[in-house]
Write a protein that holds these residues in place. Structure first.
Motif, short mmCIF file in Angstrom:
data_model
loop_
_atom_site.label_atom_id
_atom_site.label_comp_id
_atom_site.label_asym_id
_atom_site.label_seq_id
_atom_site.Cartn_x
_atom_site.Cartn_y
_atom_site.Cartn_z
N SER A 199 -9.03 -4.16 3.87
CA SER A 199 -8.10 -4.07 4.98
C SER A 199 -6.70 -3.70 4.50
O SER A 199 -6.27 -4.15 3.43
CB SER A 199 -8.01 -5.41 5.71
N VAL A 200 -6.03 -2.91 5.31
CA VAL A 200 -4.67 -2.48 5.03
C VAL A 200 -3.88 -2.65 6.33
O VAL A 200 -4.39 -2.34 7.41
CB VAL A 200 -4.64 -1.00 4.59
N SER A 201 -2.66 -3.14 6.22
CA SER A 201 -1.78 -3.23 7.38
C SER A 201 -0.36 -3.01 6.90
O SER A 201 0.08 -3.66 5.94
CB SER A 201 -1.92 -4.59 8.07
N GLY A 202 0.35 -2.10 7.55
CA GLY A 202 1.72 -1.84 7.14
C GLY A 202 2.44 -0.92 8.11
O GLY A 202 1.84 -0.36 9.03
N ARG A 203 3.71 -0.75 7.86
CA ARG A 203 4.54 0.13 8.68
C ARG A 203 4.12 1.58 8.47
O ARG A 203 3.93 2.02 7.33
CB ARG A 203 6.01 -0.05 8.28
N ALA A 204 3.98 2.31 9.56
CA ALA A 204 3.53 3.71 9.50
C ALA A 204 4.69 4.68 9.30
O ALA A 204 5.77 4.51 9.87
CB ALA A 204 2.79 4.07 10.79
N PRO B 259 6.85 -1.27 -0.27
CA PRO B 259 5.48 -1.65 -0.62
C PRO B 259 4.75 -2.19 0.60
O PRO B 259 5.30 -2.97 1.38
CB PRO B 259 5.68 -2.73 -1.69
N GLY B 260 3.52 -1.75 0.78
CA GLY B 260 2.71 -2.16 1.92
C GLY B 260 2.73 -1.18 3.07
O GLY B 260 1.95 -1.31 4.01
N ASP B 261 3.60 -0.17 3.03
CA ASP B 261 3.65 0.82 4.10
C ASP B 261 2.44 1.74 4.06
O ASP B 261 1.74 1.82 3.04
CB ASP B 261 4.93 1.66 4.01
N VAL B 262 2.21 2.45 5.16
CA VAL B 262 1.06 3.33 5.32
C VAL B 262 1.55 4.73 5.67
O VAL B 262 2.40 4.89 6.55
CB VAL B 262 0.11 2.82 6.43
N VAL B 263 1.03 5.75 5.00
CA VAL B 263 1.33 7.14 5.32
C VAL B 263 0.28 7.63 6.30
O VAL B 263 -0.92 7.49 6.07
CB VAL B 263 1.35 8.02 4.05
N VAL B 264 0.73 8.21 7.41
CA VAL B 264 -0.14 8.78 8.43
C VAL B 264 0.17 10.27 8.48
O VAL B 264 1.33 10.67 8.52
CB VAL B 264 0.12 8.13 9.81
N ALA B 265 -0.88 11.10 8.48
CA ALA B 265 -0.65 12.54 8.46
C ALA B 265 -1.65 13.26 9.36
O ALA B 265 -2.64 12.68 9.81
CB ALA B 265 -0.74 13.07 7.03
N GLY B 266 -1.40 14.54 9.53
CA GLY B 266 -2.25 15.36 10.37
C GLY B 266 -3.42 15.98 9.61
O GLY B 266 -3.98 15.38 8.70
N PHE C 83 -0.21 7.14 16.21
CA PHE C 83 0.84 6.40 15.52
C PHE C 83 2.15 7.17 15.54
O PHE C 83 2.15 8.41 15.50
CB PHE C 83 0.46 6.14 14.05
N THR C 84 3.26 6.45 15.57
CA THR C 84 4.58 7.04 15.39
C THR C 84 5.28 6.25 14.28
O THR C 84 4.88 5.13 13.95
CB THR C 84 5.43 6.99 16.69
N ASP C 85 6.32 6.84 13.72
CA ASP C 85 7.07 6.15 12.68
C ASP C 85 7.45 4.75 13.13
O ASP C 85 7.94 4.55 14.24
CB ASP C 85 8.36 6.91 12.34
N GLY C 86 7.20 3.78 12.25
CA GLY C 86 7.58 2.41 12.52
C GLY C 86 6.50 1.54 13.15
O GLY C 86 6.60 0.32 13.14
N ASP C 87 5.45 2.17 13.71
CA ASP C 87 4.34 1.38 14.24
C ASP C 87 3.68 0.62 13.09
O ASP C 87 3.77 1.03 11.94
CB ASP C 87 3.27 2.28 14.88
N TRP D 39 -9.81 0.58 13.07
CA TRP D 39 -8.37 0.85 12.97
C TRP D 39 -7.69 0.30 14.21
O TRP D 39 -8.32 0.11 15.25
CB TRP D 39 -8.08 2.34 12.80
N ARG D 40 -6.37 0.03 14.07
CA ARG D 40 -5.61 -0.47 15.21
C ARG D 40 -4.14 -0.13 15.02
O ARG D 40 -3.60 -0.25 13.92
CB ARG D 40 -5.79 -1.98 15.32
N ASN D 41 -3.52 0.27 16.10
CA ASN D 41 -2.07 0.38 16.14
C ASN D 41 -1.59 -0.94 16.73
O ASN D 41 -1.72 -1.17 17.93
CB ASN D 41 -1.63 1.57 16.99
N GLU D 42 -1.07 -1.82 15.89
CA GLU D 42 -0.67 -3.15 16.33
C GLU D 42 0.51 -3.09 17.30
O GLU D 42 0.70 -4.01 18.10
CB GLU D 42 -0.29 -4.03 15.11
N THR D 43 1.28 -2.02 17.25
CA THR D 43 2.45 -1.87 18.12
C THR D 43 2.04 -1.52 19.55
O THR D 43 2.58 -2.07 20.50
CB THR D 43 3.40 -0.80 17.55
#
Length: 186
Positions: free
Chosen positions: A4-9, A52-59, A112-116, A127-131
């Motif tokens: 499991s991974v959870s962090g700011r996108a 540390p702990g952030d997540v990179v989201v890309a296209g 996802f958007t920045d900061g989610d 997967w989940r967008n907690e925001t």
């Protein structure tokens, strides 16, 4: 085993190649310094903001291009995982080899958007967008790939299996070792 991974996108677009992620001038630097230049031209100052702990989201087609060992630089920065609509296959394998969790998610940049807060579990494909509360499932990865990621990468896994000296396990988890082995497709 749960991966499991959870962090700011941090959300990026389509077709980001490894040259955009890891500029040529940084290739002669040691990993900690080279990591400070990830996305140098794409998003200047990003490495000063990522934690540390952030997540990179890309296209789509994330990591296309050369086999520059960017996944190991993400690990050096403390990035906890990657989510992309589509990974270049060599880049994806370099992420696995570096022990960096990576999830393919259609429409990721719409979800996802920045900061989610992005949460995903490679073990069960959720997967989940907690925001926003958006969530879903994707196909899970093969057990071998999950085992390599859970081990911290291919080299630490080989040490755990006795193919490499066990006393080198921590050293083999380093970004310097991951960078030297990148691009082999091993």
């Amino acid at each position: 085993m749960s991966l499991s991974v959870s962090g700011r996108a941090w959300v990026f677009g389509d077709g980001l190649n490894t040259d955009d992620m890891y500029p040529a001038f940084a290739m002669k630097m040691d990993p900690p310094e080279a990591a400070r230049h990830v996305f140098y031209e794409v998003r200047p100052g990003w490495t000063d903001e990522v934690s540390p702990g952030d997540v990179v989201v890309a296209g789509r087609n994330f990591g296309v291009g050369s086999s520059r060992p960017v996944a190991a630089l993400f690990v050096e920065l403390g990035v906890a995982g990657l989510i992309a609509e589509e990974f270049n296959s060599l880049f994806f394998r370099n992420a696995v080899n570096a022990g960096l969790p990576a999830l393919t998610l259609p429409r990721a940049t719409s979800i996802f958007t920045d900061g989610d807060t992005a949460t995903f579990d490679l073990s069960d494909g959720t997967w989940r967008n907690e925001t926003t509360g958006a969530s879903g499932e994707v196909p899970t990865l093969p057990d071998l790939i999950l085992d390599i990621v859970a081990s911290g990468g291919v080299m630490p896994r080989l040490a755990a299996q006795g193919y490499l000296p066990a006393e080198l396990a921590d050293t083999l988890r380093s970004s310097a070792v991951a960078m030297r082995g990148a691009g082999s497709g091993a």
